[in-house]
Design an enzyme around this catalytic site. Sequence first.
Site, PDB file in Angstrom:
ATOM      1  CD  GLU A 181      14.204   3.107  14.434  1.00 37.16           C
ATOM      2  OE1 GLU A 181      13.125   3.054  15.088  1.00 37.16           O
ATOM      3  OE2 GLU A 181      14.232   3.030  13.210  1.00 37.16           O
TER       4      GLU A 181
ATOM      5  N   GLY B 184       7.764   8.804   9.984  1.00 40.96           N
ATOM      6  CA  GLY B 184       7.001   8.708   8.751  1.00 40.96           C
ATOM      7  C   GLY B 184       5.539   8.336   8.957  1.00 40.96           C
TER       8      GLY B 184
ATOM      9  CG  ASP C 261      11.107   7.964   9.314  1.00 40.90           C
ATOM     10  OD1 ASP C 261      11.373   8.956  10.026  1.00 40.90           O
ATOM     11  OD2 ASP C 261      10.080   7.268   9.461  1.00 40.90           O
TER      12      ASP C 261
ATOM     13  CG  ASP D 156       5.741  -6.705  -3.675  1.00 36.22           C
ATOM     14  OD1 ASP D 156       5.395  -7.892  -3.487  1.00 36.22           O
ATOM     15  OD2 ASP D 156       5.527  -5.798  -2.859  1.00 36.22           O
TER      16      ASP D 156
ATOM     17  NE  ARG E  86      -3.701  -2.247   2.478  1.00 32.95           N
ATOM     18  CZ  ARG E  86      -4.921  -2.282   2.988  1.00 32.95           C
ATOM     19  NH1 ARG E  86      -5.489  -1.180   3.411  1.00 32.95           N
ATOM     20  NH2 ARG E  86      -5.587  -3.427   3.081  1.00 32.95           N
TER      21      ARG E  86
ATOM     22  CB  ALA F 194      10.508  -0.071   5.075  1.00 24.80           C
ATOM     23  NE  ARG F 195       9.318  -2.636  11.254  1.00 23.08           N
ATOM     24  CZ  ARG F 195       8.267  -1.831  11.273  1.00 23.08           C
ATOM     25  NH1 ARG F 195       8.372  -0.607  10.743  1.00 23.08           N
ATOM     26  NH2 ARG F 195       7.118  -2.215  11.803  1.00 23.08           N
TER      27      ARG F 195
ATOM     28  CG  HIS G  38      10.462   4.821  13.313  1.00 25.40           C
ATOM     29  ND1 HIS G  38      10.968   3.569  13.581  1.00 25.40           N
ATOM     30  CD2 HIS G  38       9.330   4.607  12.600  1.00 25.40           C
ATOM     31  CE1 HIS G  38      10.168   2.647  13.063  1.00 25.40           C
ATOM     32  NE2 HIS G  38       9.160   3.267  12.472  1.00 25.40           N
TER      33      HIS G  38
END
Length: 324
Positions: free
Chosen positions: A262, A283, A257, A172, A152, A232-233, A281
């Site tokens: 973290e 976003g 981000d 993907d 998404r 994302a990660r 982080h």
Amino acid sequence: MGTLKRVVVLDHPEPHGLDPALAGPQAELIDASGRADALELCRSADVVVTDAVPVTAALVDRMDRCRLICEYGVGVDNIDVAAATAAGIYVSRVPSYCVEELADHTLALILASTRGIVRYHDHVRHGGWDHRRAGTLRRTRGQVLGLFGLGRAGAAVAARAAALGFRVLATDPVIEPGDPQAAFAELVPLERLVAEADVLSLHAPLTPATRQVVSAARLAAMKPTAYLVNTARGGLVDQPALLAALRAGRLAGAALDVLATEPPDVHEELLALPNVIVTPHAGFYSEESLADVTQEVFSEVRAALNGQQPRNAMNQPAGGGRFR
């Protein structure tokens, strides 16, 4: 009135706490954020909600009554889904969470990188006024944006980027040509994506297959003029390899981000590089996204307490789990 069901929230992003009424009139909502006994409370919980606190196999083993573990967001890499499945516990999430915010934040990082915004700002605030200070800049239209992940958020980024004139490529494993998710992107193999991208943006979950997918070898295969963007990660990137590539000039820059650790150590070398942008982080964040995710999480919670299977389950425990 029967015995109240217990909902234990290990942590959450709501700055002002949670309304006890969210879990419904037949439930006791315990906001265990920061409590020393938070994990012990899970032993008697009917539902456990987590944002970032890990739900390990050892913790799952303590859950004598739990029907549902609900993630306060999209990714469930902090939950041992296999252990929960074996214990008869559903794992759920909110797949629609912060899609618009993530797409906007990603695009902001892409443009801040490719237009030299942060470098210009630092230059001007120290008395400079030189349009060449940000290095060689190129027109956005015609540049290649490579998306690793076309879920998404990735699809929302693709639509925004295409409107700005980017040529969008994507990788993907579950999206096929003709899928609506791929309306604004050309699907290509990962190695082509890495080699052709002027900006490589990451939008995949963290799994054993994707951990450090941006490896030293893949960083070496990128154009030296390319940028890496990650909303994302942090675990998707080999961070020491990224640092080495940036310091050696083998990559134009990075906008992150998310990080491997973290919050980062204040002496983290990435933070000192002039061609790196780091946001905390953030976003996911807007007031609207926080309100939406809270409502979605507790909709799942109330359904579980009423004996209904979750709409957004990530697993399928044998025999319908503990919903009986």
